[in-house]
Scaffold this active site. Structure first.
Site: not given
Ligand code: PLP
Length: 494
Positions: A113
């Site tokens: 993120k």
């Molecule tokens: C947020 C997250 C996901 C999922 O991603 P999306 O964009 O919500 O589908 C997968 N793995 C990790 C480690 C995350 O932080």
């Protein structure tokens, strides 16, 4: 380039700056660009000469056209600096054969993120000045763990912005909880909630649509904005790294220009995989998008049957960032395939009945690009063991769901197209479960699990996590779903 809501058949227009400020459309829909800019193969080939910030500015300038290229380049240089990403923004690692891991977790919070949330606050600040907005933006975040910390790091100590984060009390790892509870910064608030991620996300949506709350905020000089992946400003930066991974494959002569690749993404809110789909629409040669889910396999069922049904048991898993039953960004896919009218109808059905069924044509169209696989807890753990022992590659629980999905896909279809797997977290972020997967032993929570995993694998503990040990806990409050609004007003009064 203008934007409009996925549910708006009149296509009321918004600029990118307005969209980044608003987050969610007034009708509850998500903002989408009115058309998708396309790139020729030779243009994509020429991207190989660009460094990551320049590539990001180049691609974003096609979508966020009310930002100048110069503005975007300055912001991307700031966001993807070596100070924030010491190993480079997102290295592509060859795991074995034609199987690659796109490591998206080399930023300040060790999760993918950061790729979006290091950039988005900069885009928001510019949007405020473009729109002549003088009120303070209150960023409201519902998080299943990783978004919260990444948003706090991105938005901390930025003028004209405050940020309030809510996470499920028993739905995040100890390390994630520590990362958030120790957050420093003048303008931040963190609160645990008795409930799961979907409870919190739906309450955040209620707060966003409450006119009472917005007028009360207005009087205090604030307005609400979001950092969740429903915000297009969050989605756009994620498109970039799929192009980057393709260029890395070209540069390493693993493929030649025009060759198709598959992409496999561990999926929760459907943001990351939707960004890959947008990259495909823009011309990136992607054949199949493999959507990987954990035991909350609502997307696997949807991709197989066209029926999205949230009336099912919710599971807490060892991949908590994917413990989601409402994958908000799926709405954007429905819009791209079938338009605003159909999307509005399905979303109404989802709100009223908890399910919707798409028509045969829509499902056929979706199936041309997507397939869905899921991994339960046992499969996830076995995959961590397999990849470490067979390929000496250590992966976290979320990434393991993706590798399991890829293995199942290849087994079932025999399709051996080169595949880029989105690796979404550093394994140390989920050290306890990764260690348990490798050894069968339960380590203690928190720092002991970091040490245990590092003794077992000799992989280095990333700095941002080892430094947590010396940090002071700042946030201890817990609230209920229906007192989240009160918590926000308490914070703003401080
Ligand atoms: C947020 C997250 C996901 C999922 O991603 P999306 O964009 O919500 O589908 C997968 N793995 C990790 C480690 C995350 O932080």
């Amino acid at each position: 380039m203008n934007f409009h809501s996925t549910r708006d058949t009149n296509k009321t227009k918004y600029t990118a700056a307005q969209v980044i400020i608003k987050g969610l459309a007034d009708d509850g829909g998500l903002f989408v660009p009115e058309s998708i800019p396309t790139l020729s193969l030779s243009e994509i080939g020429s991207f190989c000469d660009l460094d990551y910030p320049t590539l990001a500015a180049t691609i974003l300038s096609k979508l966020l056209t009310d930002y100048t290229y110069g503005e975007l380049l300055e912001d991307c240089n700031g966001a993807y600096s070596l100070a924030s990403f010491p190993d480079g923004a997102c290295p592509l690692v060859r795991v074995y054969g034609n199987t690659y891991s796109l490591e998206l977790w080399h930023g300040p919070t060790c999760a993918f993120k950061d790729m979006a949330l290091q950039l988005m606050p900069r885009l928001l600040l510019r949007a405020l000045s473009k729109e002549g907005e003088s009120r303070t933006a209150l960023i409201l975040v519902a998080t299943s763990g990783d978004t919260g910390k990444a948003a706090l790091e991105g938005y901390k100590n930025i003028d004209q912005i405050k940020i309030s984060v809510f996470y499920p009390k028993n739905g995040v790892s100890t390390i994630q909880q520590l990362q958030m509870a120790t957050q420093e910064g003048e303008n931040v608030n963190v609160c645990a909630v008795n409930g799961n991620f979907d409870d919190i996300q739906s309450e955040v949506k209620n707060i966003f649509s409450s006119s009472d709350i917005s007028s009360k905020l207005e009087e205090m000089g604030y307005f609400l904005s979001s950092a969740n992946s429903i915000n297009f400003g969050r989605l756009a930066p994620q498109i970039v790294y799929y192009f980057k991974s393709y260029c890395d494959l070209l540069k390493n002569k693993e493929i030649t220009l025009g060759d198709k690749i598959n992409v496999c993404v561990p999926t929760g809110n459907f943001g990351n995989i939707l960004a890959a789909y947008v990259a495909k629409l823009m011309g990136l040669p992607i054949a199949t998008l493999i959507c990987a889910s954990n035991s909350n396999n609502i997307l696997t069922d949807f991709l197989n049957t066209g029926r999205y049904d949230r009336n099912r048991e919710f599971h807490l898993t060892i991949s908590p960032s994917m413990d989601i039953l409402i994958s908000s960004n799926l709405e954007r896919l429905l819009y791209f395939i079938s338009g605003a009218d159909a999307t509005a109808t399905w979303m109404k059905s989802l709100n009223q009945n908890g399910y919707y069924q798409v028509d045969e044509n829509t499902l056929t169209e979706i199936s041309k690009s997507f397939c869905g696989y899921c991994a339960d807890e046992t499969q996830t753990k076995q995959t961590i063991g397999k990849y470490f022992h067979d390929y000496n590659y250590l992966i976290d629980t979320h990434t393991a769901v993706a590798f399991s999905a890829l293995d199942q896909y290849r087994e079932k279809t025999g399709d051996n197209t080169p595949c880029v797997v989105a690796s979404t977290a550093n394994p140390y972020k989920f050290a306890k479960d990764v260690y348990n997967a490798l050894t069968g032993i339960d380590s203690s929570e928190g720092f002991d699990s970091l040490t245990a995993l590092s003794n077992e694998t000799l992989a280095p503990i990333p700095d941002p996590l080892s430094k947590l040990r010396d940090k002071k806990t700042i946030f201890t409050s817990v609230c209920d779903k229906n007192t989240m609004a009160d918590e926000i007003f308490e914070f703003l009064k401080k």
